[in-house]
Design an enzyme around this catalytic site. Structure first.
Site, PDB file in Angstrom:
ATOM      1  N   GLU A 217      42.579  32.968  40.118  1.00 23.07           N
ATOM      2  CA  GLU A 217      43.627  33.629  40.861  1.00 23.07           C
ATOM      3  C   GLU A 217      44.141  33.036  42.145  1.00 23.07           C
ATOM      4  O   GLU A 217      43.567  33.995  42.955  1.00 23.07           O
ATOM      5  CB  GLU A 217      43.417  34.936  40.686  1.00 23.07           C
ATOM      6  CG  GLU A 217      43.241  35.584  39.420  1.00 23.07           C
ATOM      7  CD  GLU A 217      42.863  37.190  39.347  1.00 23.07           C
ATOM      8  OE1 GLU A 217      43.099  37.736  40.239  1.00 23.07           O
ATOM      9  OE2 GLU A 217      42.708  37.592  38.407  1.00 23.07           O
TER      10      GLU A 217
ATOM     11  N   GLU B 288      40.713  37.242  31.489  1.00 20.79           N
ATOM     12  CA  GLU B 288      40.348  38.401  32.060  1.00 20.79           C
ATOM     13  C   GLU B 288      41.461  39.425  31.363  1.00 20.79           C
ATOM     14  O   GLU B 288      42.651  39.168  31.548  1.00 20.79           O
ATOM     15  CB  GLU B 288      40.430  38.679  33.640  1.00 20.79           C
ATOM     16  CG  GLU B 288      39.206  37.986  34.387  1.00 20.79           C
ATOM     17  CD  GLU B 288      39.349  38.141  35.716  1.00 20.79           C
ATOM     18  OE1 GLU B 288      40.054  39.423  36.275  1.00 20.79           O
ATOM     19  OE2 GLU B 288      38.963  37.509  36.727  1.00 20.79           O
TER      20      GLU B 288
HETATM   21  O1  IFM Z   1      37.958  42.572  39.614  1.00 17.58           O
HETATM   22  C1  IFM Z   1      39.220  41.682  39.623  1.00 17.58           C
HETATM   23  C2  IFM Z   1      38.530  40.087  39.324  1.00 17.58           C
HETATM   24  O2  IFM Z   1      37.702  39.753  40.439  1.00 17.58           O
HETATM   25  C3  IFM Z   1      39.566  39.308  39.457  1.00 17.58           C
HETATM   26  N1  IFM Z   1      40.842  39.764  38.715  1.00 17.58           N
HETATM   27  C4  IFM Z   1      41.363  41.107  38.579  1.00 17.58           C
HETATM   28  C5  IFM Z   1      40.371  41.866  38.680  1.00 17.58           C
HETATM   29  C6  IFM Z   1      40.412  43.334  38.611  1.00 17.58           C
HETATM   30  O3  IFM Z   1      41.107  43.682  39.958  1.00 17.58           O
END
Ligand code: IFM
Length: 450
Positions: free
Chosen positions: A166, A357
């Site tokens: 990200e 994710e």
């Molecule tokens: O916890 C984070 C993760 O580190 C990166 N993506 C989003 C998740 C939730 O905010």
């Protein structure tokens, strides 16, 4: 509520399913590594709401075997974790620490012994404190050296690599709104950071390939942006430009979107852009990861709404999430997963996609030792249905990783927001699989044959 809301999806046999975590959020053992910008940020009063620091986090390094046993018992195929750069190279320059590399070497071996595929992220935001930061070309070059060294050590066994996690978050929450480390509020620096993060990715891809690493790629958090009315179309396009198109165009070899350059010209002269960098950033990807949680609905507003400072130069607007929302205030909108995947597939045709994710923060009920998190179960169920729909429509999605294995440090929210499918007791750090973990176990046991 959709027609499939209560029907259990059957996981396709060729979909790799796992969970994900990140070093600073779970590891602990701060003494075994150098400092990162998140250690510095955590010391700023009020920066992390509950004062959480990186020690002990979830004590994941010391309890790795226990956590791994849980992963294996639940039946997951893959585990995505990140390497802490300051654990393997404390200052981000010079010698690598063998003890640090050994930590991840052992982790990879133990995963493989259990039949779980290791997926490694090289940068999940814990930059060594001594480096000059992401506004600098040097940091990108240092990242490539670090990526190469880790791949030299683990490349024979790791099945998939992500250079960055990200980059939008690292650049803009870290340097525009300042709610993440290093806490800067400088729009020009945010843009230069986004650019140098992408340069780090491109140079890192080359270093990974030179070291013989299999399947290098990157993880983005593309977010569908919907304008609520015609008056907010310009703001929505600006947000889409900074959050999505900037990254996708660079990866696709199209350079910086012209409208993004023009809309940010007042605070960024783009003098750091070099042709040679653009070629490196467009290094072909073996795969792309999408971290999907929600969408952005943009509505007209007389003055900028909360959170808009993360999109410097944006015309006045406000975010308008619809109910239901999670404990983060993020709208639950499973159909947006299809839109996000379609966005990636359109921009980068032929690149296999993974959902790296997906998950939700909720308050869990602990009743007689059992952890009830039925809202999280619903969230996963609905998003798996969307993923199946994306595959049916021809989008090449190969894997799905739930966020997260453990309740962990949710960055500036500390331990106040829980994303885990396994509860971590705040006092004892004892693990307890939640209802959602057991839901995954049932889905994995009932998957279709490949
Ligand atoms: O916890 C984070 C993760 O580190 C990166 N993506 C989003 C998740 C939730 O905010």
């Amino acid at each position: 509520m959709s027609a499939t809301a209560n029907i259990e999806p059957q996981l396709p046999g060729d979909l790799v399913v796992g969970t994900a975590t990140a070093s600073w959020q779970v590891e602990g053992d701060v003494a075994g590594r150098g400092r990162s910008i998140w250690d510095d940020f955590a010391e700023v009063p009020g920066a992390i709401v509950d004062g959480t620091t990186g020690e002990p986090a979830c004590d994941h390094l010391r309890r790795f075997d226990e956590d791994l046993a849980l992963l294996a018992d639940l039946g997951f195929d893959a585990y995505r974790f990140s390497v802490s750069w300051p654990r393997v190279q404390p200052t981000g320059r010079g010698e690598f620490r063998h003890e640090g590399l050994d930590v991840y070497d052992r982790m990879v071996d133990r995963l493989l012994q259990r039949g779980i595929a290791p997926i490694v992220t090289l940068y999940h935001w814990d930059l060594p404190s001594e480096l000059p930061g992401w506004g600098s070309h040097e940091t990108a070059e240092r990242f490539a050296a670090y990526a190469g060294a880790v791949a030299e050590r683990l490349g024979d066994r790791v099945s998939r690599w992500a250079t960055l996690n990200e980059p939008w978050v690292a650049a803009y929450l870290g340097h525009a709104s300042g709610i993440h480390a290093p806490g800067a509020r400088d729009p020009g620096l945010a843009i230069s950071s986004a650019y140098h993060l992408m340069l780090a990715h491109g140079l890192g891809m080359r270093a990974l390939r030179a070291a013989g690493a299999r399947d290098p790629g990157i993880v983005l958090n593309l977010i569908p942006v919907y304008a609520e009315d015609t008056a907010s179309a310009a703001a929505a396009r600006h947000i889409d430009g900074l959050h999505n198109r900037f990254f996708l165009d660079l990866l696709a070899g199209r350079g910086i979107p012209q409208d993004v350059r023009e809309a940010t010209g007042g605070f960024c002269d783009w003098g750091f852009v070099r042709d040679a960098d653009l070629a490196a950033i467009a290094e072909p990807l073996d795969w792309l990861g999408e971290n999907y949680y929600s969408v952005m609905r943009v509505a007209r507003a007389e003055s900028p709404g909360p959170g808009l400072e993360a999109y410097p130069g944006c015309p006045s607007a406000a975010f308008a999430p619809r109910e239901p929302t999670t404990a983060m205030g993020w709208e639950v909108y499973p159909a947006g997963l299809v839109d996000a995947l379609q966005m990636a597939a359109t921009a980068l045709p032929g690149v296999p996609l993974w959902v790296t994710e997906n998950g939700a923060a909720y308050e869990d009920d602990v009743i007689a030792g059992a952890v009830r998190d039925s809202e999280r179960v619903d969230y996963f169920r609905q998003h798996i249905w969307s993923l199946l729909q994306a595959r049916e429509s021809g989008i090449d999605v190969r894997g799905y990783l739930a966020w997260s294995l453990l309740d962990n440090i949710e960055w500036a929210e500390g331990f106040t927001k829980r994303f885990g499918i396994v509860r971590v007791d705040p006092e004892t750090l004892d693990r307890a699989p939640k209802e959602s973990a057991l839901w995954w176990k049932a889905r994995l046991a009932d998957r279709l044959s490949p």
